[in-house]
Design a protein around this motif. Structure first.
Motif, mmCIF file in Angstrom:
data_model
loop_
_atom_site.group_PDB
_atom_site.id
_atom_site.type_symbol
_atom_site.label_atom_id
_atom_site.label_comp_id
_atom_site.label_asym_id
_atom_site.label_seq_id
_atom_site.Cartn_x
_atom_site.Cartn_y
_atom_site.Cartn_z
ATOM 1 N N ASP A 113 0.826 -1.213 0.000
ATOM 2 C CA ASP A 113 0.000 0.000 0.000
ATOM 3 C C ASP A 113 0.859 1.263 0.000
ATOM 4 O O ASP A 113 0.545 2.234 -0.698
ATOM 5 N N TRP A 116 2.267 1.739 -3.426
ATOM 6 C CA TRP A 116 1.206 2.183 -4.340
ATOM 7 C C TRP A 116 0.919 3.663 -4.129
ATOM 8 O O TRP A 116 0.714 4.408 -5.092
ATOM 9 N N GLU A 117 0.925 4.110 -2.877
ATOM 10 C CA GLU A 117 0.724 5.531 -2.567
ATOM 11 C C GLU A 117 1.823 6.382 -3.209
ATOM 12 O O GLU A 117 1.551 7.442 -3.775
#
Length: 177
Positions: A113, A116-117
């Motif tokens: 995550d 991805w950010e």
């Protein structure tokens, strides 16, 4: 200072915070990970986040001093080879005997995550980049963050389903099917 320079400095400041967040996360993940392979991967990623911060600071300081983008950031390179092939070598060396507990898998999910950010952040800023050196920097960062994301996703599959990972990556086939 121009609006473009102000925007670039703001982008670099935000990028630095993202990279600090990633480095702190990977540092913590190293200390809590229950398997050697995971600790090795998290250590490499923590080091890469440090390199990213060094690049960002080099550019930020250049913009503050000279008010122009410089390619000096390109001198800050990782000392490891392609992460995908490196992980395959490491996974093959460790075999399918590695186990992961739920906190290791949760750490991988959080890392995925975070990466991805970062990818989304850099892609957004790529659309606003006005300088060719700035675009080159952002494209490099997107590529490296994509590599980190793919590595963590690969590792999650490896740890949650080693047999499936070996089936997928060792290109074994089903004869006669």
């Amino acid at each position: 200072m121009t609006h473009g320079q102000d925007r670039s400095l703001q982008m670099l400041s935000e990028a630095l915070e993202l990279e600090k967040k990633g480095e702190a996360f990977y540092k913590e993940a190293i200390s809590t990970c229950q398997n050697d392979l995971g600790r090795e991967i998290f250590r490499m990623l923590m080091k890469d986040e440090g390199l990213h911060m060094d690049r960002i600071l080099k550019i930020y300081n250049s913009l503050k001093e000279n008010q122009t983008w410089s390619e000096d950031w390109k001198s800050i390179k990782s000392d490891h080879k392609d992460l995908k092939s490196l992980f395959r070598e490491m996974a093959s060396a460790h075999g399918s005997k590695i186990t992961a507990n739920s906190s290791d898998l949760e750490a991988l999910t959080i890392g995925i995550d975070l990466e991805w950010e970062s990818i989304a952040f850099y892609k957004k800023n790529l659309t606003e980049a006005q300088d060719s050196i700035e675009r080159s920097f952002i494209e490099q960062m997107i590529g490296e963050e994509n590599s980190h994301h793919a590595l963590l996703s690969d590792m999650k599959l490896y740890l949650s389903d080693p047999a499936g990972w070996f089936f997928e990556h060792e290109h074994t086939g089903l004869d006669g099917v």
